[in-house]
Design a protein around this motif. Structure first.
Motif, PDB file in Angstrom:
ATOM      1  N   TYR A   1      -0.217  15.395  -0.890  1.00 45.25           N
ATOM      2  CA  TYR A   1      -0.379  15.029   0.527  1.00 45.25           C
ATOM      3  C   TYR A   1      -1.509  14.017   0.716  1.00 45.25           C
ATOM      4  O   TYR A   1      -1.364  13.044   1.459  1.00 45.25           O
ATOM      5  CB  TYR A   1      -0.664  16.271   1.384  1.00 45.25           C
ATOM      6  CG  TYR A   1       0.556  17.089   1.724  1.00 45.25           C
ATOM      7  CD1 TYR A   1       1.630  16.538   2.403  1.00 45.25           C
ATOM      8  CD2 TYR A   1       0.621  18.435   1.378  1.00 45.25           C
ATOM      9  CE1 TYR A   1       2.746  17.299   2.715  1.00 45.25           C
ATOM     10  CE2 TYR A   1       1.728  19.203   1.693  1.00 45.25           C
ATOM     11  CZ  TYR A   1       2.787  18.626   2.365  1.00 45.25           C
ATOM     12  OH  TYR A   1       3.890  19.376   2.673  1.00 45.25           O
ATOM     13  N   VAL A   2      -2.627  14.233   0.046  1.00 42.24           N
ATOM     14  CA  VAL A   2      -3.756  13.297   0.155  1.00 42.24           C
ATOM     15  C   VAL A   2      -3.359  11.935  -0.402  1.00 42.24           C
ATOM     16  O   VAL A   2      -3.682  10.894   0.184  1.00 42.24           O
ATOM     17  CB  VAL A   2      -5.011  13.857  -0.549  1.00 42.24           C
ATOM     18  CG1 VAL A   2      -6.099  12.807  -0.667  1.00 42.24           C
ATOM     19  CG2 VAL A   2      -5.535  15.090   0.190  1.00 42.24           C
ATOM     20  N   ALA A   3      -2.645  11.925  -1.512  1.00 45.96           N
ATOM     21  CA  ALA A   3      -2.204  10.663  -2.110  1.00 45.96           C
ATOM     22  C   ALA A   3      -1.231   9.924  -1.192  1.00 45.96           C
ATOM     23  O   ALA A   3      -1.297   8.696  -1.069  1.00 45.96           O
ATOM     24  CB  ALA A   3      -1.573  10.922  -3.477  1.00 45.96           C
ATOM     25  N   ILE A   4      -0.344  10.657  -0.537  1.00 41.36           N
ATOM     26  CA  ILE A   4       0.584  10.029   0.415  1.00 41.36           C
ATOM     27  C   ILE A   4      -0.206   9.414   1.572  1.00 41.36           C
ATOM     28  O   ILE A   4       0.054   8.272   1.975  1.00 41.36           O
ATOM     29  CB  ILE A   4       1.621  11.048   0.935  1.00 41.36           C
ATOM     30  CG1 ILE A   4       2.603  11.430  -0.174  1.00 41.36           C
ATOM     31  CG2 ILE A   4       2.379  10.489   2.147  1.00 41.36           C
ATOM     32  CD1 ILE A   4       3.511  12.599   0.175  1.00 41.36           C
ATOM     33  N   ALA A   5      -1.161  10.155   2.109  1.00 45.75           N
ATOM     34  CA  ALA A   5      -1.976   9.632   3.216  1.00 45.75           C
ATOM     35  C   ALA A   5      -2.732   8.382   2.782  1.00 45.75           C
ATOM     36  O   ALA A   5      -2.766   7.377   3.512  1.00 45.75           O
ATOM     37  CB  ALA A   5      -2.950  10.704   3.708  1.00 45.75           C
ATOM     38  N   PHE A   6      -3.328   8.422   1.607  1.00 43.58           N
ATOM     39  CA  PHE A   6      -4.075   7.277   1.090  1.00 43.58           C
ATOM     40  C   PHE A   6      -3.162   6.068   0.911  1.00 43.58           C
ATOM     41  O   PHE A   6      -3.512   4.939   1.266  1.00 43.58           O
ATOM     42  CB  PHE A   6      -4.753   7.661  -0.228  1.00 43.58           C
ATOM     43  CG  PHE A   6      -5.686   6.627  -0.760  1.00 43.58           C
ATOM     44  CD1 PHE A   6      -6.858   6.310  -0.093  1.00 43.58           C
ATOM     45  CD2 PHE A   6      -5.396   5.966  -1.948  1.00 43.58           C
ATOM     46  CE1 PHE A   6      -7.721   5.346  -0.592  1.00 43.58           C
ATOM     47  CE2 PHE A   6      -6.249   5.006  -2.448  1.00 43.58           C
ATOM     48  CZ  PHE A   6      -7.421   4.693  -1.770  1.00 43.58           C
ATOM     49  N   SER A   7      -1.971   6.295   0.389  1.00 41.04           N
ATOM     50  CA  SER A   7      -1.001   5.219   0.199  1.00 41.04           C
ATOM     51  C   SER A   7      -0.593   4.608   1.541  1.00 41.04           C
ATOM     52  O   SER A   7      -0.504   3.385   1.681  1.00 41.04           O
ATOM     53  CB  SER A   7       0.219   5.761  -0.538  1.00 41.04           C
ATOM     54  OG  SER A   7       1.178   4.759  -0.727  1.00 41.04           O
ATOM     55  N   ALA A   8      -0.349   5.457   2.531  1.00 37.56           N
ATOM     56  CA  ALA A   8       0.041   4.957   3.857  1.00 37.56           C
ATOM     57  C   ALA A   8      -1.100   4.176   4.509  1.00 37.56           C
ATOM     58  O   ALA A   8      -0.870   3.147   5.148  1.00 37.56           O
ATOM     59  CB  ALA A   8       0.479   6.119   4.750  1.00 37.56           C
ATOM     60  N   ILE A   9      -2.327   4.648   4.331  1.00 32.41           N
ATOM     61  CA  ILE A   9      -3.483   3.927   4.871  1.00 32.41           C
ATOM     62  C   ILE A   9      -3.596   2.546   4.224  1.00 32.41           C
ATOM     63  O   ILE A   9      -3.823   1.542   4.909  1.00 32.41           O
ATOM     64  CB  ILE A   9      -4.781   4.740   4.673  1.00 32.41           C
ATOM     65  CG1 ILE A   9      -4.790   5.946   5.608  1.00 32.41           C
ATOM     66  CG2 ILE A   9      -6.023   3.876   4.897  1.00 32.41           C
ATOM     67  CD1 ILE A   9      -5.868   6.967   5.295  1.00 32.41           C
TER      68      ILE A   9
END
Length: 168
Positions: free
Chosen positions: A46-54
């Motif tokens: 989840y953190v990696a997805i958020a970071f990627s989207a940012i």
């Protein structure tokens, strides 16, 4: 200046991913639901997805980079779907998560020691199996990964169809 639809989709992906981690932490620390290796592995995803989207949002002027990070969010969502499904169908039936992929990943990454309140493994997958509103916790997670993957894919399709934006 108004934001593009793909920007709004990426914002949704970011906030929904971080909200999922927040809910998991509240479940752990306030409702005594200790996480297993697959639980904390999904937090990392989840953190990696958020970071990627940012990063996709920040790099919207560089279309190939934006599309690459949006595609990464789609791929990470697939990893999350796999992890949640594996937890549901296999890991929760094991007496121990020791030496499973998630356990090895978490211990080798050092995240469990660096941030034990967030990424520490405190239960076996069997012990961590709980229902929330009559649905297994990992199924809720799987559903969210499906939504995040779908929204990220829609953002990627929109990015590929929208002409590059010019900024003053």
């Amino acid at each position: 200046m108004t934001s593009a639809p793909s920007d709004r989709q990426l914002l949704f992906v970011t906030f929904a991913s971080l909200l999922a981690v927040g809910i998991a932490l509240v479940s752990q620390h306030f409702y005594d639901m200790p996480p297993c290796a697959y639980c904390v592995f999904q937090r990392v995803v989840y953190v990696a997805i958020a970071f990627s989207a940012i990063l996709a949002l920040l790099l919207r002027r560089v279309r190939p980079a934006q599309m690459a990070f949006t595609l990464l969010a789609v791929v990470l969502s697939l990893v999350g779907i796999w992890a949640a499904w594996y937890q549901h169908s296999v890991a929760q039936h094991l007496l121990s998560c020791d030496m499973t992929f998630a356990d090895r990943f978490m211990t080798r990454s050092g995240l469990d020691e660096a941030l034990p309140n967030v990424f520490g493994i405190f239960a076996s997958c069997m012990d961590a199996a709980v229902d929330v509103l009559g649905v297994k916790y990992e199924i809720w997670s799987l559903a969210l990964f499906v939504i995040l993957g779908g929204v990220s894919l829609m953002a990627l399709i929109r990015q590929s169809r929208t002409p590059a934006r010019r900024y003053a």
